[in-house]
Write a protein that holds these residues in place. Structure first.
Motif, PDB file in Angstrom:
ATOM      1  N   PHE A 259     -58.394  32.673  53.438  1.00 51.10           N
ATOM      2  CA  PHE A 259     -58.699  33.738  54.388  1.00 51.10           C
ATOM      3  C   PHE A 259     -60.210  33.988  54.491  1.00 51.10           C
ATOM      4  CE2 PHE A 259     -54.248  35.591  53.330  1.00 51.10           C
ATOM      5  CZ  PHE A 259     -53.655  34.676  54.185  1.00 51.10           C
TER       6      PHE A 259
ATOM      7  N   ARG B   8     -36.845  29.964  50.004  1.00 54.11           N
ATOM      8  CA  ARG B   8     -37.952  29.282  50.661  1.00 54.11           C
ATOM      9  C   ARG B   8     -39.116  29.535  49.701  1.00 54.11           C
ATOM     10  NH1 ARG B   8     -43.176  31.414  52.527  1.00 54.11           N
ATOM     11  NH2 ARG B   8     -43.787  30.186  54.319  1.00 54.11           N
TER      12      ARG B   8
ATOM     13  N   ARG C 134     -45.939  37.666  65.525  1.00 55.45           N
ATOM     14  CA  ARG C 134     -45.184  38.584  64.669  1.00 55.45           C
ATOM     15  C   ARG C 134     -44.775  39.858  65.391  1.00 55.45           C
ATOM     16  NH1 ARG C 134     -48.908  38.072  59.112  1.00 55.45           N
ATOM     17  NH2 ARG C 134     -48.417  35.861  58.745  1.00 55.45           N
TER      18      ARG C 134
ATOM     19  N   TYR D 187     -46.602  39.126  51.366  1.00 53.74           N
ATOM     20  CA  TYR D 187     -46.974  37.942  50.577  1.00 53.74           C
ATOM     21  C   TYR D 187     -47.913  38.328  49.433  1.00 53.74           C
ATOM     22  CZ  TYR D 187     -44.379  34.996  53.735  1.00 53.74           C
ATOM     23  OH  TYR D 187     -43.351  34.420  54.438  1.00 53.74           O
TER      24      TYR D 187
ATOM     25  N   VAL E  79     -42.545  33.690  46.240  1.00 54.77           N
ATOM     26  CA  VAL E  79     -44.000  33.545  46.384  1.00 54.77           C
ATOM     27  C   VAL E  79     -44.626  33.362  44.995  1.00 54.77           C
ATOM     28  CG1 VAL E  79     -46.087  34.562  47.384  1.00 54.77           C
ATOM     29  CG2 VAL E  79     -43.860  35.074  48.391  1.00 54.77           C
TER      30      VAL E  79
ATOM     31  N   GLU F 123     -42.518  25.148  50.999  1.00 55.76           N
ATOM     32  CA  GLU F 123     -43.448  25.361  52.112  1.00 55.76           C
ATOM     33  C   GLU F 123     -44.846  24.916  51.748  1.00 55.76           C
ATOM     34  OE1 GLU F 123     -46.226  27.954  54.761  1.00 55.76           O
ATOM     35  OE2 GLU F 123     -46.144  27.861  52.578  1.00 55.76           O
TER      36      GLU F 123
ATOM     37  N   PHE G 271     -55.872  33.104  48.427  1.00 60.16           N
ATOM     38  CA  PHE G 271     -55.615  33.825  49.675  1.00 60.16           C
ATOM     39  C   PHE G 271     -56.466  35.100  49.633  1.00 60.16           C
ATOM     40  CE2 PHE G 271     -52.361  30.660  49.330  1.00 60.16           C
ATOM     41  CZ  PHE G 271     -52.229  30.214  50.640  1.00 60.16           C
TER      42      PHE G 271
ATOM     43  N   HIS H 185     -49.118  33.583  43.763  1.00 60.03           N
ATOM     44  CA  HIS H 185     -49.980  34.735  43.527  1.00 60.03           C
ATOM     45  C   HIS H 185     -49.191  36.027  43.458  1.00 60.03           C
ATOM     46  CE1 HIS H 185     -50.131  33.363  47.815  1.00 60.03           C
ATOM     47  NE2 HIS H 185     -49.525  34.535  47.980  1.00 60.03           N
TER      48      HIS H 185
ATOM     49  N   GLN I 166     -54.643  39.070  46.419  1.00 62.08           N
ATOM     50  CA  GLN I 166     -53.586  38.120  46.018  1.00 62.08           C
ATOM     51  C   GLN I 166     -54.145  37.208  44.929  1.00 62.08           C
ATOM     52  OE1 GLN I 166     -53.266  37.050  50.260  1.00 62.08           O
ATOM     53  NE2 GLN I 166     -51.041  37.052  50.043  1.00 62.08           N
TER      54      GLN I 166
ATOM     55  N   ARG J  27     -52.458  35.876  63.209  1.00 61.49           N
ATOM     56  CA  ARG J  27     -51.034  35.542  63.202  1.00 61.49           C
ATOM     57  C   ARG J  27     -50.199  36.669  63.798  1.00 61.49           C
ATOM     58  NH1 ARG J  27     -50.845  34.022  56.956  1.00 61.49           N
ATOM     59  NH2 ARG J  27     -51.942  36.010  56.963  1.00 61.49           N
TER      60      ARG J  27
ATOM     61  N   HIS K 169     -44.021  32.401  61.033  1.00 60.81           N
ATOM     62  CA  HIS K 169     -44.844  33.616  61.109  1.00 60.81           C
ATOM     63  C   HIS K 169     -46.337  33.322  60.982  1.00 60.81           C
ATOM     64  CE1 HIS K 169     -44.345  32.597  56.961  1.00 60.81           C
ATOM     65  NE2 HIS K 169     -45.289  33.434  56.604  1.00 60.81           N
ATOM     66  N   ASP K 170     -46.707  32.064  60.781  1.00 55.76           N
ATOM     67  CA  ASP K 170     -48.126  31.716  60.619  1.00 55.76           C
ATOM     68  C   ASP K 170     -48.727  31.042  61.839  1.00 55.76           C
ATOM     69  OD1 ASP K 170     -48.385  32.670  58.015  1.00 55.76           O
ATOM     70  OD2 ASP K 170     -47.661  30.794  57.140  1.00 55.76           O
TER      71      ASP K 170
ATOM     72  N   ASP L 272     -51.033  41.415  52.890  1.00 55.69           N
ATOM     73  CA  ASP L 272     -50.621  40.217  53.628  1.00 55.69           C
ATOM     74  C   ASP L 272     -49.144  40.349  54.026  1.00 55.69           C
ATOM     75  OD1 ASP L 272     -50.787  37.719  54.806  1.00 55.69           O
ATOM     76  OD2 ASP L 272     -50.603  36.600  52.924  1.00 55.69           O
TER      77      ASP L 272
ATOM     78  N   ASP M 281     -43.054  29.585  48.796  1.00 62.20           N
ATOM     79  CA  ASP M 281     -44.288  29.781  49.565  1.00 62.20           C
ATOM     80  C   ASP M 281     -45.515  29.053  48.994  1.00 62.20           C
ATOM     81  OD1 ASP M 281     -45.777  31.585  51.573  1.00 62.20           O
ATOM     82  OD2 ASP M 281     -46.819  32.095  49.717  1.00 62.20           O
ATOM     83  N   ALA M 282     -46.339  28.558  49.884  1.00 66.96           N
ATOM     84  CA  ALA M 282     -47.728  28.170  49.599  1.00 66.96           C
ATOM     85  C   ALA M 282     -47.887  27.213  48.408  1.00 66.96           C
ATOM     86  CB  ALA M 282     -48.583  29.427  49.381  1.00 66.96           C
TER      87      ALA M 282
HETATM   88  C1  FRU Z   1     -47.646  30.639  54.324  1.00 65.99           C
HETATM   89  C2  FRU Z   1     -47.829  31.999  53.776  1.00 65.99           C
HETATM   90  C3  FRU Z   1     -48.585  32.971  54.626  1.00 65.99           C
HETATM   91  C4  FRU Z   1     -49.187  33.839  53.595  1.00 65.99           C
HETATM   92  C5  FRU Z   1     -49.589  32.819  52.563  1.00 65.99           C
HETATM   93  C6  FRU Z   1     -49.776  33.334  51.197  1.00 65.99           C
HETATM   94  O1  FRU Z   1     -46.571  30.640  55.149  1.00 65.99           O
HETATM   95  O2  FRU Z   1     -46.560  32.515  53.500  1.00 65.99           O
HETATM   96  O3  FRU Z   1     -47.844  33.717  55.517  1.00 65.99           O
HETATM   97  O4  FRU Z   1     -50.243  34.515  54.158  1.00 65.99           O
HETATM   98  O5  FRU Z   1     -48.584  31.852  52.599  1.00 65.99           O
HETATM   99  O6  FRU Z   1     -48.592  33.769  50.597  1.00 65.99           O
END
Ligand code: FRU
Ligand code: BDF
Ligand code: MG
Ligand code: MG
Ligand code: CA
Length: 600
Positions: free
Chosen positions: A186, A239, A453, A98, A135, A316, A205, A138, A209, A449, A382-383, A95, A241-242
């Motif tokens: 996913f 930042r 990118r 990630y 992150v 996020e 995910f 996971h 992950q 995505r 980026h998503d 990923d 993540d998730a």
């Molecule tokens: C959300 C994100 C994705 C990634 C997911 C899992 O922005 O960062 O880009 O695929 O969380 O980490």
């Protein structure tokens, strides 16, 4: 400590953004109100780098840290104050970072720890803050944590969410069925069988992950260690993540079993598809916020102990407004992220939106935000498909103006400063795990995505100046000869020049400390006024419609005439400095004007 007090201190009036009688930040006349000292993160211009696509220094077709280092001056030139980078840690890249296999190491394609240290040092020398992507939900199935957990090493045994699954009544001797009907982000079951351990593990995910077990204190401790490691190096924050997926339902609360998520009842989804279920037990669980509040305590403690500029966490996650606002803190006085990223311009408005939709969306955030908290705005990441593609190409300057003129922090996704659009990526060239897993040759574009990118357009040379390699990890978008930084620096008018003017305008006290007023004047036109009694007023007029429309200027409060055009979108017939003395203005489709008018 009450949330409002901790974040901002009490504010005297309605929507004043920091006019407060505590500290004087610069010597001003006795008539000027005392303006509160603002911390850097409350009003910065923040920029997201997608490292794989920013700049390739070693000619392997993949962006890297040295490339970012070489181009750091770009941020000074653009007026950016702070950068956050998508993950740069060791990863099998399922990923694209990630899926982290070592949270304490730099991914080899991106460079070395020495290069990271240099990058951080150089950024700080240039006055730019640098944030990392943390992150926590996971880890890669190639991480030591996972390998040891799968092997039942007692230290790591409970690091992930493991379960025996349900015996298959029809085939009692075969592999058990997954513990629940949970669907991965996913696509496919969120559970994956491990032959080695003879159990299922959870992955919200990709299969690669594995979700950490946040009910295990050792996992929480490890997260503090990771944050501390990078904070000790001097990063300015994270930042994160998730977050909505951090914690899932506990079998202890459900008779010892993982409960099935309710079915959505939507006929277009099959059981392996995202949308088949409603994520009642897998998303936005109330316990996750306590983890975020602990992280905030940790970072506040770190700040207290080490002094210097404030280190921050920006959270996020896509969630409804109520669950999003809880990341700021709760009414019991718990404090969480410095702010949760605001995705409303991504999820709630598009090229189909009218002026009323924009105003409503903006006021939604400002209405629900806790008293005294700091807002933030962004149009991409980026998503999601890039901003000019989701909206209209003629809206780039107006949307960047809106981002920069609203109160709080502005967030730019790599390329928005030059109006980069989605690149076309064929099925053959598609590498995004979400597109590959959820889509096929006919449907991948609904999920991919990759188009957002593609590499950054530095100039009109080979590979848009991104790389000297014969090929790049994702193709360069076809329009790089028309849309690139070098050209926009040379052109008399360009998105980039508007962007520079906007980041400069943000330094005005009216923008950092003033009040706001925003209103639709018609289906196509709205105004955003920024006002501070002792300083100049700045007014954004934006026609988001597809036909010309007229503004009656008397309807715009605080707009004293004569006003002057301070910034105009690149196709506007009005140049900077044009004096506006008339009663009405006709704005072309997509036209945006920022007018400056003197204080009373
Ligand atoms: C959300 C994100 C994705 C990634 C997911 C899992 O922005 O960062 O880009 O695929 O969380 O980490
Ligand atoms: C939808 C989504 C995100 C998630 C990840 C995968 O865009 O499910 O919510 O954070 O980027 O895609
Ligand atoms: Mg490289
Ligand atoms: Mg699975
Ligand atoms: Ca989780």
């Amino acid at each position: 400590v009450v949330l409002s007090v901790a974040i901002l201190g009490a504010i005297g009036g309605l929507i004043a953004w920091g006019v407060i009688a505590t500290q004087k930040c610069s010597p001003e006349t006795s008539e000027t109100p005392q303006l509160r000292n603002m911390d850097w993160w409350e009003h910065c211009s923040l920029y997201q780098i997608y490292p794989r696509s920013f700049k390739d220094s070693d000619g392997d077709g993949i962006g890297d840290l040295e490339g970012i280092m070489q181009e750091l001056e770009h941020f000074v030139d653009a007026g950016v104050d702070a950068i956050w980078m998508s993950p740069i840690f060791k990863s099998p890249m399922v990923d694209f970072g990630y899926d982290i296999s070592n949270f304490y190491e730099i991914h080899e394609e991106y460079g070395t720890m020495e290069q990271f240290d240099q990058l951080l040092k150089r950024a700080h020398e240039l006055g730019i803050k640098l944030l990392l992507d943390f992150v926590p939900n996971h880890a890669s199935n190639e991480s030591e944590y996972f390998i040891e957990s799968e092997a039942r090493n007692p230290i790591y045994e409970d690091f992930f969410i493991w379960d025996d699954g349900i015996p298959d009544p029809e085939n009692p001797n075969s592999r058990p069925l997954p513990p629940s009907n949970w669907v991965s982000q996913f696509g496919g079951s969120a559970w994956e069988w491990s032959e080695k351990r003879g159990q299922y593990y959870l992955h919200q995910f990709a299969v690669e992950q594995a979700d950490f077990n946040f009910r295990n204190p050792a996992v929480k401790q490890e997260m503090f260690e990771i944050m501390k490691f990078w904070l000790d190096k001097g990063v300015d924050g994270f930042r994160v993540d998730a977050l909505p997926y951090l914690i899932e339902a506990d079998p202890a609360d459900h008779g010892g079993k993982y409960p099935d998520d309710p079915l959505s009842g939507l006929a277009q989804f099959e059981s392996h598809q995202l949308g088949y279920t409603i994520p009642l037990y897998t998303k936005d669980l109330i316990e996750l916020y306590d983890v975020v509040y602990e992280w905030r305590e940790f970072i506040d403690e770190y700040n207290k102990e080490h002094g210097g500029d404030t280190r921050v966490i920006f959270s996020e996650g896509y969630a409804n407004i109520t669950m999003t606002m809880l990341y700021y803190g709760n009414e019991e006085g718990k404090i969480g992220a410095h702010f949760p990223f605001n995705f409303d311009f991504i999820t709630d408005v598009s090229s189909k939106s009218n002026a009323r939709d924009f105003v409503y969306t903006i006021l939604k955030w400002l209405t629900y935000m806790p008293y005294g908290a700091v807002a933030n705005w962004q149009f991409g990441n980026h998503d999601n498909n890039r901003m000019p593609t989701r909206f209209r190409h003629d809206m780039v300057d107006g949307l960047n103006s809106l981002n920069m003129m609203l109160p709080g922090t502005s967030v730019t996704y790599q390329g928005e400063e030059i109006g980069m659009r989605d690149g076309y990526v064929s099925w053959e060239d598609t590498v995004d795990v979400e597109a590959c897993n959820r889509g096929d040759e006919d449907t991948y574009h609904l999920y991919s995505r990759d188009p957002a990118r593609t590499p950054y357009h530095w100039n009109d040379g080979p590979n848009a100046g991104f790389s000297t390699n014969s090929s790049t990890w994702l193709p360069i978008a076809q329009d790089y000869q028309e849309i690139n930084l070098a050209k926009q620096k040379a052109d008399a008018r360009s998105h980039y020049k508007v962007y520079q003017a906007l980041t400069a305008l943000r330094k005005e006290k009216t923008l950092s400390h003033g009040e706001y007023d925003i209103r639709a004047l018609s289906d196509s036109l709205f105004y955003l006024v920024r006002y501070l009694s002792t300083h100049d007023t700045f007014v954004l007029l934006f026609n988001v419609g597809t036909a010309p429309d007229t503004v009656v200027l008397d309807r715009v409060p605080y707009l004293r005439r004569p006003a002057t055009v301070y910034i105009s979108s690149i196709h506007s017939s009005r140049n900077i400095g044009t004096v506006i003395n008339q009663d009405q203005l006709v704005l072309a489709p997509g036209e945006a004007l920022i007018l400056q008018s003197p204080s009373a």
